[in-house]
Design a protein around this motif. Sequence first.
Motif, PDB file in Angstrom:
ATOM      1  N   GLU A 120      14.711 -10.910  -4.878  1.00  0.00           N
ATOM      2  CA  GLU A 120      14.787 -10.286  -3.441  1.00  0.00           C
ATOM      3  C   GLU A 120      16.009 -10.662  -2.987  1.00  0.00           C
ATOM      4  O   GLU A 120      16.905 -11.520  -3.191  1.00  0.00           O
ATOM      5  N   VAL A 121      16.607  -9.451  -2.328  1.00  0.00           N
ATOM      6  CA  VAL A 121      17.845  -9.570  -1.466  1.00  0.00           C
ATOM      7  C   VAL A 121      17.719  -8.841  -0.043  1.00  0.00           C
ATOM      8  O   VAL A 121      17.361  -7.783   0.100  1.00  0.00           O
ATOM      9  N   ARG A 122      18.096  -9.870   0.923  1.00  0.00           N
ATOM     10  CA  ARG A 122      18.028  -9.274   2.123  1.00  0.00           C
ATOM     11  C   ARG A 122      19.299  -9.603   2.873  1.00  0.00           C
ATOM     12  O   ARG A 122      20.153 -10.570   2.951  1.00  0.00           O
ATOM     13  N   VAL A 132      12.769  -3.606  10.581  1.00  0.00           N
ATOM     14  CA  VAL A 132      12.287  -4.750   9.701  1.00  0.00           C
ATOM     15  C   VAL A 132      13.482  -4.940   8.959  1.00  0.00           C
ATOM     16  O   VAL A 132      14.654  -4.125   8.969  1.00  0.00           O
ATOM     17  N   PRO A 133      13.830  -6.032   8.594  1.00  0.00           N
ATOM     18  CA  PRO A 133      15.019  -6.638   7.647  1.00  0.00           C
ATOM     19  C   PRO A 133      15.413  -5.635   6.597  1.00  0.00           C
ATOM     20  O   PRO A 133      14.340  -5.303   6.118  1.00  0.00           O
ATOM     21  N   VAL A 134      16.540  -5.385   6.496  1.00  0.00           N
ATOM     22  CA  VAL A 134      17.163  -4.659   5.272  1.00  0.00           C
ATOM     23  C   VAL A 134      17.017  -5.174   3.934  1.00  0.00           C
ATOM     24  O   VAL A 134      17.575  -6.422   3.751  1.00  0.00           O
ATOM     25  N   TYR A 135      16.031  -4.807   2.974  1.00  0.00           N
ATOM     26  CA  TYR A 135      15.716  -5.390   1.762  1.00  0.00           C
ATOM     27  C   TYR A 135      16.181  -4.451   0.799  1.00  0.00           C
ATOM     28  O   TYR A 135      16.030  -3.501   0.716  1.00  0.00           O
ATOM     29  N   LEU A 136      17.558  -4.932  -0.126  1.00  0.00           N
ATOM     30  CA  LEU A 136      17.873  -3.960  -1.108  1.00  0.00           C
ATOM     31  C   LEU A 136      16.991  -4.190  -2.419  1.00  0.00           C
ATOM     32  O   LEU A 136      16.709  -3.341  -3.112  1.00  0.00           O
ATOM     33  N   ILE A 137      16.331  -5.312  -2.533  1.00  0.00           N
ATOM     34  CA  ILE A 137      15.551  -5.717  -3.764  1.00  0.00           C
ATOM     35  C   ILE A 137      14.286  -6.686  -3.136  1.00  0.00           C
ATOM     36  O   ILE A 137      14.607  -7.428  -2.283  1.00  0.00           O
ATOM     37  N   LYS A 138      13.101  -5.897  -3.439  1.00  0.00           N
ATOM     38  CA  LYS A 138      12.001  -6.772  -2.759  1.00  0.00           C
ATOM     39  C   LYS A 138      10.725  -6.078  -3.511  1.00  0.00           C
ATOM     40  O   LYS A 138      10.677  -4.985  -4.029  1.00  0.00           O
ATOM     41  N   ASP A 139       9.823  -6.977  -3.793  1.00  0.00           N
ATOM     42  CA  ASP A 139       8.580  -6.515  -4.561  1.00  0.00           C
ATOM     43  C   ASP A 139       8.649  -5.794  -5.925  1.00  0.00           C
ATOM     44  O   ASP A 139       7.959  -4.896  -5.803  1.00  0.00           O
ATOM     45  N   HIS A 229      15.053   1.514  -1.780  1.00  0.00           N
ATOM     46  CA  HIS A 229      14.112   1.182  -0.721  1.00  0.00           C
ATOM     47  C   HIS A 229      14.463   2.232   0.274  1.00  0.00           C
ATOM     48  O   HIS A 229      15.791   2.694   0.521  1.00  0.00           O
ATOM     49  N   ARG A 230      13.526   2.858   1.014  1.00  0.00           N
ATOM     50  CA  ARG A 230      13.696   3.824   2.113  1.00  0.00           C
ATOM     51  C   ARG A 230      14.351   3.088   3.399  1.00  0.00           C
ATOM     52  O   ARG A 230      13.536   1.926   3.783  1.00  0.00           O
ATOM     53  N   GLN A 231      15.203   3.431   4.033  1.00  0.00           N
ATOM     54  CA  GLN A 231      15.704   2.457   5.210  1.00  0.00           C
ATOM     55  C   GLN A 231      15.926   3.350   6.426  1.00  0.00           C
ATOM     56  O   GLN A 231      15.858   2.682   7.729  1.00  0.00           O
TER      57      GLN A 231
END
Length: 633
Positions: A120-122, A132-139, A229-231
């Motif tokens: 995970e990267v926030r 919502v916080p920007v996550y470059l890596i998640k789930d 991820h869509r931002q």
Amino acid sequence: MEEKKLDINSIIGFLLIGAILLYMLWQNQPTPEELAAQEEAKQEQLASEAANQADAEMTITDNSSSNQLPTDSLGLASLKNKIGDFAYALTLPSATSNITTFENEVLALKIDNKGGFISEVRLKSYVNHDSVPVYLIKDGSSVFNLNFATSDNRTLNSTNLYFQPTLSTSGENQVLSMRLKVSETQFLEYRYELKPNDYMLGFSVKSQGLSNVLNTSQDVKLDWKFKAHRQDQSVSFENRYTRLTYQHEGDKINKLSQSGDDDETESDLAWLSFRQHFFSTILVPETPFKTADLKSFDLVKDETIDTLYTKRYEVQLPLTYSGGELAHNMNIYYGPTYDDILSKYDRNLEASIPFGWGIFGWINKAVFSPLYAWLTNYLSYGIAIIVMTIMVKIVLSFVQYKQFLSQAKMRILKPELDAIREKHKNNKMKAQQETMAVQNKAGASPLSGCLPGMLQMPVFYALFMFFPIAFELRQKSFLWVDDLSSYDSILELPYNIPFYGDHISLFPILASIAIFFYMKMTTGQQMATQPTQEGMPDMGKMMKYMIYLSPVIMLVFFNNYASGLSLYYFISNLISIGIMIVIKNYIIDEEKVLAKIQVSKAKPKKQNRFQKKMADIMAQAEAQKEAQQKRKK
């Protein structure tokens, strides 16, 4: 043969035996107190067996399965048959999917023991279009795997194995060591180093004491799968600027397809960027990868449907051994796709930003990007766009002046040129020769009106590329606009209009109205200078169609585009209209222009090399035509 019959005495005997057995069972059945005691003893025995098994066995829980793998003496032997010496890692307390948190002021990272890589990267300073916080890596959106061969002919994947974490410090930096152990002194290590307030994460892959464990004759394959991820608010707009970009073979910058699926095999890879429009994940090796297999898959099949991911990237890179061990130093950038930040690393990472190719990119990087950044130090972001637009139009006002002056000259000469064409209506070559002669003497030429217009094209295209990628505009408000980097919806539609969208943006409407009046004025000027000849009514009709078609294209195309770009076009066309009115009514005096033309005509005019060559060609063509006519007679 004697017939066998069932003896009545036998039947009686069986019945008696059965009755006796039933009596004995009934007579010897336990009492209720005995049954309760037996049940209690059974439960105590089961509890004792469970406790003994918990002490004798250690279990490892896989994230993707509820199955447990015993690592007792028999289970460990079974696992060792599967993964060889790396089974030792399963005997350690770290052999479970625990998470290690690793962060500084701008990044919050989570690293899983299983696989040893970032899960995970926030980005702490940013939120997406839904706040919502920007996550470059998640789930599970990123899978980083090392595929390697062992000396006993096994092929293993690091994602299936468990690393042992150790946190420490090195000066002001935080250091996280993730070790996949064969023994306490033999291991494969991922080493992460995080500096204060920095988006660049130090990352290295090293081995120690594994020269006899790994098959060093085969390269290790680094296999990284990554979903973007869509931002942004507009899926279609964001996806247009989400691409796998890379530098290879020295200073070559290339990228995979903007839409659809694409793949390439490149050599000497200096860095690769998983760009997600305004955010990027960039792998930066200290020494270039000798080869790279790159793939990109477009996940947005229908832009009208909400989506979580825009693209999927896949890369395969070789890691070679040196002296029987792995030793590869790299860095991973997790942060904004912002020129000011990327350029400070001195690795040409800012080239991953699509400023435009050739001169257009140079104009953006050297002029518009620093100019806009300077203006935003003193002005709001919307006002800064307006001021920059005014500055650009003032600089280019001399171009519009040249265009209008040329059009004025051509309009004054039009009666004389029409008379020439009428005189030589049966000899177009002769008419063209005399037309060029008159224009040359008067100092007027259609090209003199076209060339200034062509000088504006690099600026026009550069700004078209600049606003959609200007990170400064992201989530900056102006008037009714919440985000200058996205569309400025004033009305949500209950349905989707093909090519247009499911909303109505106001700035594209204003820009379309402005461009309509601007084109109506410029087209009228151009038509007034066109010579009267056959075919021109059709040309005039086509130009009239363009007056209405161009605003419609503008309206449809920019409805989903960055509102900052639509604001620029709106202000730019308003200023152009104003400049045209001023030049026409207050600067250019057609009587003075006519007087200058008469003076110019009276002077002997020397042709330049190009004009002389064109005149010679036309004269030769005219001579050939006359010769052909004589032969026909």
